[in-house]
Scaffold this motif. Structure first.
Motif, mmCIF file in Angstrom:
data_model
loop_
_atom_site.group_PDB
_atom_site.id
_atom_site.type_symbol
_atom_site.label_atom_id
_atom_site.label_comp_id
_atom_site.label_asym_id
_atom_site.label_seq_id
_atom_site.Cartn_x
_atom_site.Cartn_y
_atom_site.Cartn_z
ATOM 1 N N ALA A 350 -17.999 -20.894 -29.574
ATOM 2 C CA ALA A 350 -16.978 -20.520 -28.591
ATOM 3 C C ALA A 350 -17.148 -21.297 -27.293
ATOM 4 C CB ALA A 350 -17.030 -19.020 -28.327
ATOM 5 N N ALA A 351 -18.396 -21.427 -26.826
ATOM 6 C CA ALA A 351 -18.644 -22.163 -25.585
ATOM 7 C C ALA A 351 -18.292 -23.635 -25.749
ATOM 8 C CB ALA A 351 -20.103 -22.008 -25.172
ATOM 9 N N ALA A 352 -18.615 -24.192 -26.913
ATOM 10 C CA ALA A 352 -18.295 -25.600 -27.162
ATOM 11 C C ALA A 352 -16.788 -25.814 -27.206
ATOM 12 C CB ALA A 352 -18.933 -26.044 -28.476
ATOM 13 N N ALA A 353 -16.057 -24.861 -27.789
ATOM 14 C CA ALA A 353 -14.599 -24.977 -27.843
ATOM 15 C C ALA A 353 -14.004 -24.972 -26.441
ATOM 16 C CB ALA A 353 -14.015 -23.842 -28.682
ATOM 17 N N LYS A 354 -14.471 -24.052 -25.615
ATOM 18 C CA LYS A 354 -13.947 -23.973 -24.246
ATOM 19 C C LYS A 354 -14.254 -25.226 -23.444
ATOM 20 C CE LYS A 354 -14.106 -18.909 -23.922
ATOM 21 N NZ LYS A 354 -14.725 -17.737 -23.265
ATOM 22 N N GLU A 355 -15.401 -25.825 -23.711
ATOM 23 C CA GLU A 355 -15.830 -26.983 -22.931
ATOM 24 C C GLU A 355 -15.232 -28.291 -23.446
ATOM 25 O OE1 GLU A 355 -17.687 -29.184 -20.013
ATOM 26 O OE2 GLU A 355 -17.563 -26.997 -20.194
ATOM 27 N N PHE A 356 -15.147 -28.458 -24.759
ATOM 28 C CA PHE A 356 -14.846 -29.777 -25.299
ATOM 29 C C PHE A 356 -13.541 -29.890 -26.101
ATOM 30 C CE2 PHE A 356 -19.563 -29.528 -25.221
ATOM 31 C CZ PHE A 356 -19.794 -30.503 -24.248
ATOM 32 N N SER A 357 -13.009 -28.802 -26.630
ATOM 33 C CA SER A 357 -11.851 -28.918 -27.526
ATOM 34 C C SER A 357 -10.629 -29.466 -26.800
ATOM 35 C CB SER A 357 -11.505 -27.560 -28.139
ATOM 36 O OG SER A 357 -10.431 -27.694 -29.056
ATOM 37 N N ASP A 358 -9.893 -30.330 -27.496
ATOM 38 C CA ASP A 358 -8.657 -30.902 -26.948
ATOM 39 C C ASP A 358 -7.424 -30.075 -27.299
ATOM 40 O OD1 ASP A 358 -9.949 -33.116 -25.819
ATOM 41 O OD2 ASP A 358 -9.850 -34.254 -27.696
ATOM 42 N N GLU A 359 -7.610 -28.973 -27.990
ATOM 43 C CA GLU A 359 -6.472 -28.139 -28.387
ATOM 44 C C GLU A 359 -6.264 -27.042 -27.343
ATOM 45 O OE1 GLU A 359 -4.925 -26.946 -32.634
ATOM 46 O OE2 GLU A 359 -6.546 -25.590 -32.052
ATOM 47 N N LYS A 360 -5.266 -27.246 -26.498
ATOM 48 C CA LYS A 360 -5.031 -26.332 -25.374
ATOM 49 C C LYS A 360 -4.714 -24.906 -25.833
ATOM 50 C CE LYS A 360 -1.882 -29.164 -23.872
ATOM 51 N NZ LYS A 360 -0.773 -29.797 -23.095
ATOM 52 N N GLU A 361 -4.040 -24.787 -26.993
ATOM 53 C CA GLU A 361 -3.603 -23.463 -27.450
ATOM 54 C C GLU A 361 -4.763 -22.555 -27.826
ATOM 55 O OE1 GLU A 361 -0.449 -26.501 -28.211
ATOM 56 O OE2 GLU A 361 -2.592 -26.339 -28.674
ATOM 57 N N THR A 362 -5.902 -23.107 -28.222
ATOM 58 C CA THR A 362 -6.997 -22.274 -28.732
ATOM 59 C C THR A 362 -8.275 -22.340 -27.907
ATOM 60 O OG1 THR A 362 -7.797 -24.058 -30.188
ATOM 61 C CG2 THR A 362 -6.145 -22.541 -31.094
ATOM 62 N N LYS A 363 -8.457 -23.358 -27.088
ATOM 63 C CA LYS A 363 -9.764 -23.565 -26.462
ATOM 64 C C LYS A 363 -10.189 -22.403 -25.563
ATOM 65 C CE LYS A 363 -10.457 -26.565 -23.344
ATOM 66 N NZ LYS A 363 -10.667 -27.917 -22.795
ATOM 67 N N ASN A 364 -9.242 -21.808 -24.835
ATOM 68 C CA ASN A 364 -9.601 -20.727 -23.918
ATOM 69 C C ASN A 364 -9.976 -19.432 -24.641
ATOM 70 O OD1 ASN A 364 -9.240 -22.292 -21.609
ATOM 71 N ND2 ASN A 364 -7.048 -21.835 -21.520
ATOM 72 N N ASP A 365 -9.637 -19.334 -25.925
ATOM 73 C CA ASP A 365 -10.047 -18.187 -26.752
ATOM 74 C C ASP A 365 -11.266 -18.538 -27.600
ATOM 75 O OD1 ASP A 365 -8.050 -16.291 -25.991
ATOM 76 O OD2 ASP A 365 -6.592 -17.402 -27.200
ATOM 77 N N GLY A 366 -12.012 -19.524 -27.175
ATOM 78 C CA GLY A 366 -13.186 -19.925 -27.932
ATOM 79 C C GLY A 366 -12.840 -20.583 -29.249
ATOM 80 N N GLY A 367 -11.627 -21.172 -29.324
ATOM 81 C CA GLY A 367 -11.186 -21.855 -30.528
ATOM 82 C C GLY A 367 -10.546 -20.957 -31.573
ATOM 83 N N GLN A 368 -10.413 -19.642 -31.290
ATOM 84 C CA GLN A 368 -9.867 -18.709 -32.283
ATOM 85 C C GLN A 368 -8.418 -19.068 -32.636
ATOM 86 O OE1 GLN A 368 -13.141 -16.178 -33.054
ATOM 87 N NE2 GLN A 368 -11.133 -16.265 -34.029
ATOM 88 N N LEU A 369 -8.159 -19.210 -33.925
ATOM 89 C CA LEU A 369 -6.807 -19.491 -34.401
ATOM 90 C C LEU A 369 -5.969 -18.223 -34.380
ATOM 91 C CD1 LEU A 369 -7.485 -21.779 -37.498
ATOM 92 C CD2 LEU A 369 -6.762 -22.469 -35.225
ATOM 93 N N ILE A 370 -4.689 -18.376 -34.024
ATOM 94 C CA ILE A 370 -3.770 -17.242 -33.998
ATOM 95 C C ILE A 370 -2.905 -17.285 -35.251
ATOM 96 C CG2 ILE A 370 -1.816 -16.193 -32.801
ATOM 97 C CD1 ILE A 370 -2.981 -17.236 -30.190
ATOM 98 N N ASN A 371 -2.846 -16.171 -35.956
ATOM 99 C CA ASN A 371 -1.999 -16.069 -37.140
ATOM 100 C C ASN A 371 -0.532 -16.119 -36.692
ATOM 101 O OD1 ASN A 371 -0.475 -15.168 -39.386
ATOM 102 N ND2 ASN A 371 -2.209 -13.992 -40.157
ATOM 103 N N PRO A 372 0.234 -17.131 -37.120
ATOM 104 C CA PRO A 372 1.617 -17.262 -36.643
ATOM 105 C C PRO A 372 2.534 -16.132 -37.097
ATOM 106 C CG PRO A 372 1.190 -18.809 -38.436
ATOM 107 C CD PRO A 372 -0.122 -18.188 -38.072
#
Length: 485
Positions: A350-372
């Motif tokens: 989760a910390a790595a996602a917030k710090e490094f992920s380029d996906e704006k939609e998920t990074k602030n949730d620790g990379g958690q994918l949202i079921n559409p």
């Protein structure tokens, strides 16, 4: 209570998200008596008419308000199902006939309620349907006409327009019926408590999945190359009379519009395309070609063909800058180092996602994918996107995947890591744990009851005449308006 349980089973078994697909079309007419059909009725056909049977040579099977249902309409329904790959072996003509009656009832009352549709949207959807059919079947227009038994492309489009128009009227009518229906927490509790314990639904295994995405950086040099190329296209059209449409067909990276020469129809009241695209298109004059501009999808030039009130017909050419090998290697190195640090325990996923992920939609949730479909973080295993399932099926809980290569509508290339952050095994419905799902079932049940009430009322208020052997079908609705026992 029986209705509620039956509805619940129907929702679970058919896996419908909203149980509003009860049908479509018709209109409010005062006459309520059914005129007896002079055609003799055969009791041997009761609910057993198959696709191969023919009651009449394209006779009128029913009249509902201003709509008619022909024998051939039922044949077309079979064709539509078969075209979508649906097995029709166990579907009777009576079942499809009942569906058509519902469709016409909805469409009729949509007209009575002054529900309007956008004809341009309908025609656009027809183009998409035809293109999708030709692509998936790998066929030609001649084969498509033969499949639908049409002698010309125009007659096919005209028929598809009527089908799509009535379907849109019906779906809009359905939405209107249930648009204001809501459920309270107390209704949810009552709904759940009313379900006998041995009939409570079972929810399948659910997972929560997170990801880290690294997108290769596009160099300024590659960006400038596509800008210069688009400027060349514009100059060639203006100075040499070259065809903008032809250039879109040959060069555009927008696969969806390329076959149509990059054409889209925009409406000022119904936003379509990203804001940057709309701002450019709506600021142009007819015949004008824009300078290159950037969106998340790449770089565009737009030509405005025609303005019709709020409607703007435009063509565009999209070019995506090339991802260099150097950029690919840098992105792969970066995500591999991130993975090494997570596996070594230096960073949480989760910390790595917030710090490094380029996906704006998920990074602030620790990379958690949202079921559409549910708009939460839970993915039911049996309903998960097959591609995503294939990527995580062998992962243990909290195990980080190897680096995966992927793409999406915006990015031609991206690298990602996946992890299963939580797993809930298959279980019987629990009020506290599954509140949102139970709330959704409660809402669906309430919508079903509202639609049933609407149908009963409108059937009584609408002129309906069912002809011939179809009067012997077993209907769930009282289309024959017989006296209730």
């Amino acid at each position: 209570m029986l209705l509620k349980i039956n509805n619940l089973k129907f929702i679970n078994n058919s896996k419908l998200v909203v149980a509003i697909a009860l049908a479509l079309c018709t209109q409010i007419v005062v006459g309520q008596e059914i005129i007896e059909d002079e055609v003799a009725k055969s009791k041997t056909h009761k609910d057993t008419l198959k696709a191969s049977d023919r009651v009449k040579v394209d006779g009128v099977a029913a009249v509902i308000g201003d709509f008619v249902v022909l024998d051939s309409d039922i044949d077309k329904e079979f064709i539509q199902l078969q075209a979508r790959g649906v097995s029709t072996a166990d579907i009777t003509r009576c079942q499809l006939f009942g569906k058509l009656l519902e469709d016409k009832l909805y469409a009729h009352h949509a007209i009575q309620d002054s529900i309007t549709i956008n004809e341009l949207e309908i025609r656009s959807s027809i183009e998409q349907q035809i293109n999708a059919f030709l692509e998936t079947k790998g066929g030609t227009m001649a084969e498509l006409l033969d499949f639908y038994n049409k002698d010309s492309e125009q007659s096919l489009r005209d028929e598809m327009f009527e089908i799509n128009k009535n379907a849109k009227l019906a779906s809009d009518m359905q939405r209107k019926i249930v648009s204001e229906i809501e459920v309270t927490p107390e209704e949810v509790r009552e709904y759940f408590n009313d379900i006998p314990e041995d009939e409570r639904p079972t929810f399948g295994t659910e997972l929560k999945v997170a990801q880290i995405v690294i997108i290769p950086e596009i160099s300024e040099t590659e960006k400038q190359k596509v800008i210069d190329k688009l400027k060349e296209f514009k100059a060639d059209v203006i100075e040499n009379g070259a065809s903008f449409t032809t250039k879109a067909v040959f060069y555009s990276d927008d696969v969806a519009s390329r076959k149509d020469g990059g054409k889209y129809t925009l409406n000022k009241k119904r936003p379509r395309m990203v804001k940057e695209f709309r701002d450019v298109a709506f600021g142009m004059q007819e015949g004008e070609i824009s300078d290159p501009f950037e969106t998340d999808f790449g770089y565009h030039i737009v030509m405005l063909e025609k303005i019709r009130g709020q409607e703007y017909d435009v063509r565009h050419i999209l070019l995506r800058p090339r991802v260099t090998e150097e950029a690919k290697n840098e992105a792969k190195d970066k995500i591999n180092k991130i993975r090494e640090r997570i596996v070594a325990g230096e960073l949480t996923f989760a910390a790595a996602a917030k710090e490094f992920s380029d996906e704006k939609e998920t990074k602030n949730d620790g990379g958690q994918l949202i079921n559409p479909y549910t708009q939460d973080f839970n993915f039911e295993l049996t309903k998960m996107d097959p591609e995503l399932y294939g990527q995580i099926q062998d992962l243990k809980d909290n195990e980080v995947s190897l680096v995966l290569q992927d793409q999406d509508r915006v990015n031609a290339l991206k690298y990602k890591l996946l992890i299963v952050t939580d797993r809930v095994d298959e279980h019987e419905a629990n009020f506290a744990k599954d509140y949102l799902k139970i709330k959704n079932l409660t809402l669906q049940d309430k919508q079903i009851q509202e639609i049933a009430k609407w149908q009963e009322e409108k059937i009584n208020d609408t002129y309906i005449k069912v002809n011939g052997d179809y009067r012997d079908c077993e209907f769930s609705n009282n289309w024959l308006k017989t006296e209730k026992q």
